[in-house]
Design a protein around this motif. Structure first.
Motif: not given
Lengths: 625, 368
Positions: A429-430, A432-433, A435, A437-438, A540-544, A547
């Protein structure tokens, strides 16, 4: 010569299958149900019913299906009647024995009657463990007596030298040396009666007590003592003759430390209590014994410092233990489940430790220890989240290193619980977080992997759990094989087969290391299970999802209590704390005991605990060289 | 679960109050203050904090007259069941409306910023499910959860501001008084409703430590005022006025432009905990408080039967606005602007009634 065709026919032709004969066949309720007529009413067989239903093996009650049968079976199970009806004589006998024990039936004066009852209770002669040894006490006149004990759990040396020999051989000498005017019932002026004389002078055992009922005798005998019954007396002398085999004190297996005592508890309750008492030389250290359990009562020791532990806490611990009615509670793991506040919670609510020094340290804080006979672990209550994350090593090394070790451990907890879930969330899901190169490196490594991230994580995590579980169960001789197999699954082979990406190997390995850094085994187990919930939420909901899951997790944790103490104390609720809950403070800063325990003495050491730093100390320093 | 009377300690109560008051800074709310105060909008939270403190003292003076009883029970005793019904419905509206708008706001933020392909209904459902569980566990659980997560939230919230320091333009302060002192004052007084959530103290009053309610309230309001100030000021310094008025989610935009070298870009995910936890605590408190008000109205000793119904009600309210902007606008229009005046009026009525009827003891609170 004609036998071989017969033998061949035996295999070729149909033969009615023979069941292996066994006197015992399980499922007596079902068999009775099939054999006996159905009860009248809705479940009963109607007289005018056609027989075809029976031929097809279907229910003949007209109600159809399995429901009525289940109901009948359930009703029978409630009463347990089929088995009890079949063995009605044995059940009645058992009941009569139970009544003798429960009603604390008194001993009688007739030795033969006492022997008969005890033989009945111990199921002699079938039971070869129970020994009912007849003897004659060599007094003048000789008196018949009976020694009752369980073979194997008594010390025969003690019995021979300190019980049988004095009674049978030396009692006469003693009798002549004592004097004088014989008193009533075989007594002398010195002793009330023979029973008193035997107790006071003839059995040089270190602990002697008397019992006037069968229940007490049975209880003591089962614990390795011997009971001496004398003809003409309605009392028995209970002699300390315990002597069974047990493991000697060894090094702790689970909670190893580098700088610290290398003693661990054993399965012997008395050894365990002595190991604790060896550390705490205080008269206020109280050891109370409580019988726990119903069918097989278990000896349990509740240890606390009388001048320190909150009396309400001690009372609560005893109240819970005394109320337990369960068959088998001989292991702390079982008893823990019967006394914890929230049995459905995943986290442990008692601290089980195999280290006497840790128990002693906790007792000195105001905790209560529960020692269970037969278990090399001692329970310390109440337990908090922070106590489960502590290791004795933290205190045994200098405080900066202790604090550092704790930080590493909390990081390990975080990684063990959330790292795989974060991997799933970020990859799925994320992105974009990550970097660029990684991200490119990760994408490149995952290019050939056909599965979504959740599947590869589950494959690897389940494989790891499999290896861990197998590692515990595997016999030692083939243990090295597991390492090879594990390395193959979790290593290069899985990557080469394009099942998982190389970065996931790192994630799983770090997760494993994190879970091993958790010092409490039961707590570590709960983290293992919770990890999968977080992985699912992340998928199911990524980092959300992680949390929200964590929020609920924290909500449930802060609602938990261990013997009345909030599980997350002293962080939530905030209570006054010393320098030893999250980080380990310097030893001289450990001035107060945990506030949440409400100990009778709050201060652990004076404000200036290093007396030599004060003026008096300096003065002392300048004293003798 | 709650066989005994829950206890909320000073630290937990302060945390609860300040998060309840200040979690709005993570949503669109602060943008409306830029319209009122222009480049001097950062002064508005300072004035608001003062009015909030005045309201708090009024509330505490009412509560302290009736120890052990909450605002609904006090209202019933003083004004009778019918008038008190209106008061209680107002309290309920504050909690449910605030929760509904916040739920919509945070859900939209999560969808827009982190889960663009996820339906908003699923996100809303997730938030509601999580907060229902915790609020069902009671005020103790909500307060302790807030306290436990406080460290993470404060560190993250401060990091979010501190990491933007290289981007601050101090010229944005000038002209110092923005549109003028009177405009500022008018703007601040118009938005006093930002502190209407002090009402929470009135609901959880029976569970707070005796004699420390004023202290709790003052600390909570001041800390909340600080965070409001910080999160109004930082976007102003980064984006300057009037660009700051065009932001939808200032804190999210702040997170997006943080740049700490080649490896530390697109850091908004790192700050997700503060948005999620802050707003979930707000929602949990709202659900609990709403259920508690209903329970008092129905004279039930247990709030739990109402938690789910308040959650459903909140979800319905959350979906009434057409979009996130309308939700933010309504929140500003109906909750931030005038609600505080209504609360103050209710408190004055209660105070005067108590005086007139000679009810309630005069409790001289120590500390604070």
């Amino acid at each position: 010569m004609m036998s071989w065709p017969k033998a061949m026919l035996k295999y070729l032709l149909y033969q009615k299958p023979k069941s292996i004969p066994s006197v015992y066949q399980s499922g007596i309720e079902d068999k009775l149900e099939e054999a006996a007529p159905q009860p009248s009413g809705s479940g009963g067989k109607e007289p005018g019913r056609k027989p075809e239903a029976k031929e097809h093996g279907k229910p003949t009650d007209g109600t159809g299906g399995k429901k009525p049968r289940k109901r009948v079976a359930r009703q029978r199970n409630k009463t347990g009647s089929p088995v009890r009806e079949k063995f009605v004589g044995k059940v009645a006998e058992n009941q009569s024995i139970d009544e003798i024990l429960q009603n604390k039936v008194k001993l009688v004066y007739d030795l033969e009657e006492n022997r008969r009852v005890l033989a009945k209770i111990f199921r002699v002669p079938q039971n070869k463990d129970a020994v009912l040894r007849s003897l004659t006490i060599g007094t003048d006149p000789p008196v018949k007596a009976l020694l009752v004990f369980i073979d194997g759990i008594t010390n025969s040396q003690v019995q021979n030298l300190a019980v049988l020999q004095p009674l049978m051989l030396i009692s006469g000498l003693f009798d002549r040396s004592m004097d004088e005017q014989p008193g009533a019932n075989g007594g002398t002026a010195f002793y009330k009666d023979l029973f008193d004389r035997v107790k006071e002078a003839l059995v040089p055992a270190n602990q002697v007590s008397t019992a006037d009922n069968y229940a007490r005798i049975v209880d003591d005998v089962l614990n390795g003592n011997s009971a001496l019954l004398i003809d003409g007396f309605n009392q028995a002398i209970l002699l300390e003759t315990k002597g069974w085999q047990y493991r000697s004190v060894g090094t702790p297996q689970v909670e190893a430390v580098i700088r610290g005592p290398q003693e661990g508890f054993t399965e012997q309750i008395r050894v365990n209590t002595s190991l604790i008492r060896k550390i705490i030389h205080l008269p206020s250290l109280v050891t109370e014994f409580i019988k726990v359990g119903g069918a097989s009562p278990m000896q349990c020791a509740v240890m606390y410092l009388d001048d320190l532990a909150n009396p309400d806490l001690v009372h609560e611990v005893k109240r819970r233990l005394e109320s337990i009615q369960a068959d088998y509670t001989q292991v702390t793991g079982l008893m823990e489940q019967l006394i914890e506040d929230a049995p459905f919670a995943l986290v442990p609510q008692v601290l089980a430790t195999e280290r006497p020094d840790r128990v002693a340290a906790n007792l000195l804080e105001g905790h209560v220890a529960i020692v269970v006979d037969g278990s090399p672990f001692v329970m310390v209550v109440p337990a908090t989240f922070f106590s489960l994350m502590q290791s004795p090593e933290d205190a045994y090394v200098r405080w900066p290193f202790g604090s550092f070790a704790r930080l590493i451990r909390y990081a390990g907890l975080f990684l063990a619980l959330l790292l795989p879930a974060h991997y799933v969330a970020i990859v799925a899901y994320h992105q974009e977080f990550i970097p660029t190169d990684l991200l490119l490196a990760m994408t490149g490594s995952r290019e050939k992997v056909p599965f979504p991230s959740i599947v590869e994580v589950l494959i690897m995590e389940l494989s790891f759990e499999l290896i861990r579980e197998a590692g515990v169960r595997i016999p030692g001789t083939v243990g090295t094989t597991l390492g090879i197999v594990g390395a193959l699954i979790l290593g290069q082979a899985a990557v080469a087969a394009n099942i998982v990406s190389p970065i996931l190997i790192i994630v799983v390995a770090v997760t494993a290391l994190g879970s091993f850094s958790i010092p409490n085994y039961t707590f570590s187990l709960s983290i293992r299970v919770l990890r999968f919930i977080y992985i699912f939420l992340a998928s199911v909901l990524g980092l959300l999802g992680i949390m929200v899951g964590f929020f609920v997790h924290v909500g449930l944790m802060v609602s938990l209590k261990s013997f009345g103490v909030p599980f997350i104390a002293p962080a939530a609720p905030v209570t006054r704390k010393n320098q030893d809950y999250f980080m380990r403070g310097a030893e001289w800063q450990q001035e107060i005991r945990p506030d949440y325990l409400d100990p009778l003495k709050r201060r652990r050491q004076p404000r200036i605990s290093r007396g030599w730093t004060g003026p008096a100390g300096r003065k002392g320093d300048s004293g003798p060289q | 679960m709650t066989q005994y009377k829950p206890v909320v300690g000073v630290s937990e109560a302060v945390t609860l109050l300040f998060i309840f008051l200040s979690s709005k800074v993570f949503l669109t709310h602060v943008v409306f203050l830029y319209h009122e105060g222009l480049n001097a909008a950062w002064m508005i939270p300072i004035i608001q904090t003062s009015t909030g403190l005045l309201g708090l003292l009024l509330l505490v003076s009412v509560l302290n007259k009736f120890p052990g009883r909450d605002l609904v029970e006090i209202g019933e005793e003083l004004t009778g069941p019918y008038i008190n019904l209106l008061f209680a419905l107002y309290y309920l509206a504050v909690f449910v409306f605030g929760a509904g708008m916040t739920l919509r706001g945070i859900s939209e933020q999560v969808v827009a910023g982190f889960l663009p392909d996820t339906p908003i209904s699923l996100v809303v459902f997730t938030f509601v499910l999580g907060t229902v569980v915790v609020s069902y566990l009671g005020v103790e659980a909500v307060a302790r959860t807030a306290r436990f997560l406080l460290g993470v939230m404060v560190v993250t919230a401060m990091a979010l501001v501190l990491l933007t320091i290289p981007l601050w333009q101090f010229d944005a302060f000038y002209p110092l008084w923005g549109g003028g002192l009177w405009k500022l004052l008018a703007g601040a007084l118009k938005n006093t409703g930002d502190f209407v959530q002090i009402l929470l103290l009135g609901i959880i009053y029976p569970f707070l430590p005796v004699n420390q309610v004023r202290q709790i309230g003052v600390r909570g309001v001041i800390v909340a005022g600080f965070f409001l100030f910080l999160y109004v000021l930082a976007p102003l310094l980064i984006f300057t006025y009037p660009s700051a008025t065009e932001l939808t989610l200032p804190s999210f935009e702040m997170a997006r432009i943080i740049n700490i070298g080649r490896f530390g870009q697109r850091m908004e995910v790192v700050f997700l905990p503060v948005w999620v936890f802050g707003n979930m605590i707000f929602l949990s408190i709202s659900l609990y408080a709403g259920a508690a008000v209903l329970a008092r109205l129905c004279r039930l000793s247990d709030y739990r039967p109402f938690v789910l119904s308040v959650a459903v009600f909140t979800t319905v309210v959350a979906f009434v606005p057409r979009n996130a902007l309308q939700a933010a606008y309504w929140n500003h229009q109906y909750l931030s602007q005038y609600s505080f005046i209504i609360l103050a009026a209710i408190l004055v009525i209660l105070l005067l009634t108590a005086r007139a009827k000679g009810k309630g003891g005069d409790k001289n609170e120590q500390g604070g």
